[in-house]
Design a protein around this motif. Structure first.
Motif, mmCIF file in Angstrom:
data_model
loop_
_atom_site.group_PDB
_atom_site.id
_atom_site.type_symbol
_atom_site.label_atom_id
_atom_site.label_comp_id
_atom_site.label_asym_id
_atom_site.label_seq_id
_atom_site.Cartn_x
_atom_site.Cartn_y
_atom_site.Cartn_z
ATOM 1 N N ASN A 67 0.860 -1.181 0.000
ATOM 2 C CA ASN A 67 0.000 0.000 0.000
ATOM 3 C C ASN A 67 0.892 1.225 0.000
ATOM 4 O O ASN A 67 1.875 1.284 0.741
ATOM 5 N N SER A 68 0.540 2.178 -0.841
ATOM 6 C CA SER A 68 1.345 3.391 -0.943
ATOM 7 C C SER A 68 0.432 4.600 -0.985
ATOM 8 O O SER A 68 -0.717 4.517 -1.410
ATOM 9 N N ASP A 69 0.952 5.720 -0.529
ATOM 10 C CA ASP A 69 0.197 6.968 -0.577
ATOM 11 C C ASP A 69 1.154 8.150 -0.516
ATOM 12 O O ASP A 69 2.362 7.973 -0.325
ATOM 13 N N TRP A 70 0.616 9.317 -0.652
ATOM 14 C CA TRP A 70 1.394 10.546 -0.717
ATOM 15 C C TRP A 70 0.788 11.577 0.227
ATOM 16 O O TRP A 70 -0.341 11.436 0.681
ATOM 17 N N ALA A 71 1.553 12.628 0.462
ATOM 18 C CA ALA A 71 1.045 13.781 1.209
ATOM 19 C C ALA A 71 1.699 15.025 0.643
ATOM 20 O O ALA A 71 2.881 15.038 0.314
ATOM 21 N N THR A 72 0.914 16.037 0.488
ATOM 22 C CA THR A 72 1.423 17.321 0.027
ATOM 23 C C THR A 72 0.479 18.405 0.523
ATOM 24 O O THR A 72 -0.679 18.134 0.825
ATOM 25 N N VAL A 73 0.997 19.585 0.645
ATOM 26 C CA VAL A 73 0.184 20.729 1.068
ATOM 27 C C VAL A 73 0.491 21.902 0.155
ATOM 28 O O VAL A 73 1.474 21.895 -0.584
ATOM 29 N N ASP A 74 -0.350 22.917 0.215
ATOM 30 C CA ASP A 74 -0.204 24.062 -0.676
ATOM 31 C C ASP A 74 0.743 25.144 -0.150
ATOM 32 O O ASP A 74 0.787 26.232 -0.696
ATOM 33 N N ASP A 75 1.512 24.845 0.883
ATOM 34 C CA ASP A 75 2.393 25.868 1.451
ATOM 35 C C ASP A 75 3.798 25.848 0.849
ATOM 36 O O ASP A 75 4.703 26.491 1.357
ATOM 37 N N GLY A 76 3.987 25.083 -0.222
ATOM 38 C CA GLY A 76 5.274 25.063 -0.899
ATOM 39 C C GLY A 76 6.248 24.012 -0.391
ATOM 40 O O GLY A 76 7.326 23.859 -0.952
ATOM 41 N N ARG A 77 5.891 23.308 0.688
ATOM 42 C CA ARG A 77 6.786 22.266 1.192
ATOM 43 C C ARG A 77 6.840 21.101 0.214
ATOM 44 O O ARG A 77 5.955 20.905 -0.606
ATOM 45 N N ARG A 78 7.899 20.304 0.344
ATOM 46 C CA ARG A 78 8.104 19.164 -0.552
ATOM 47 C C ARG A 78 7.056 18.079 -0.319
ATOM 48 O O ARG A 78 6.525 17.950 0.771
ATOM 49 N N SER A 79 6.808 17.302 -1.348
ATOM 50 C CA SER A 79 5.885 16.166 -1.273
ATOM 51 C C SER A 79 6.525 15.046 -0.463
ATOM 52 O O SER A 79 7.745 14.972 -0.343
ATOM 53 N N SER A 80 5.699 14.149 0.068
ATOM 54 C CA SER A 80 6.206 13.003 0.821
ATOM 55 C C SER A 80 5.393 11.773 0.459
ATOM 56 O O SER A 80 4.275 11.864 -0.047
#
Length: 167
Positions: A34-47
């Protein structure tokens, strides 16, 4: 960090009724990624977050990492799937089932679609999948992918750039 990982992964160790509703064990002899991602709109890098479990539902390995930049949702999900496949390859697992909550990425891999903004990642995934004796990829609801998502969020914690754990 191990205690933090166990806390993030606690969803996989809930009672069997919760697991049956949200996540199903793979057949004997197979491993589920199982895989997933996280990102936010504050310019930080994806994870990304990845968890691999066996036919009993026991965690075999997990990873979470912050990526070197900010990517689109599809790119980030494809990179998470690729990381899970590479981890399974490193562990010499031969029969895998990949689950992702990104229908567009799953469809691109199934159809071997090499068009679009993340086609280079799909091509790398397809190349890696050739080395397994069997593989499947399935789309699942986001609610059924909580552990991988929590791992991706955990990667964004202070002072965590990458965390790998093998059991």
């Amino acid at each position: 960090m191990l205690e933090d990982f166990k806390e993030a992964a606690k969803f996989s160790w809930l009672g069997s009724s919760s697991c049956e509703i949200s996540w199903k064990k793979p057949p004997a002899g197979m491993f589920k990624i199982n895989s997933d991602w996280a990102t936010v709109d504050d310019g930080r890098r994806s994870s990304i977050g990845v968890i691999i479990r066996d036919y009993r539902g026991v965690t075999v390995a997990a990873l979470c990492r912050v990526l070197p930049g900010r990517f689109t949702v599809e790119e980030t999900e494809a990179l998470a799937i690729e990381a899970g496949i590479l981890l399974a390859k490193e562990l010499d697992l031969q029969q895998i089932i990949i689950e992702s909550d990104s229908l567009s990425v799953v469809n691109s891999i199934w159809s071997k679609d090499s068009s679009g903004g993340f086609s280079h990642i799909v091509n790398g995934i397809l190349s890696s999948l050739d080395e397994f004796s069997s593989w499947q990829i399935w789309h699942l609801k986001r609610d059924f992918n909580k552990v991988a998502h929590e791992l991706a969020r955990f990667a964004r914690s202070d002072n965590v750039n990458q965390f790998n754990c093998w059991f």
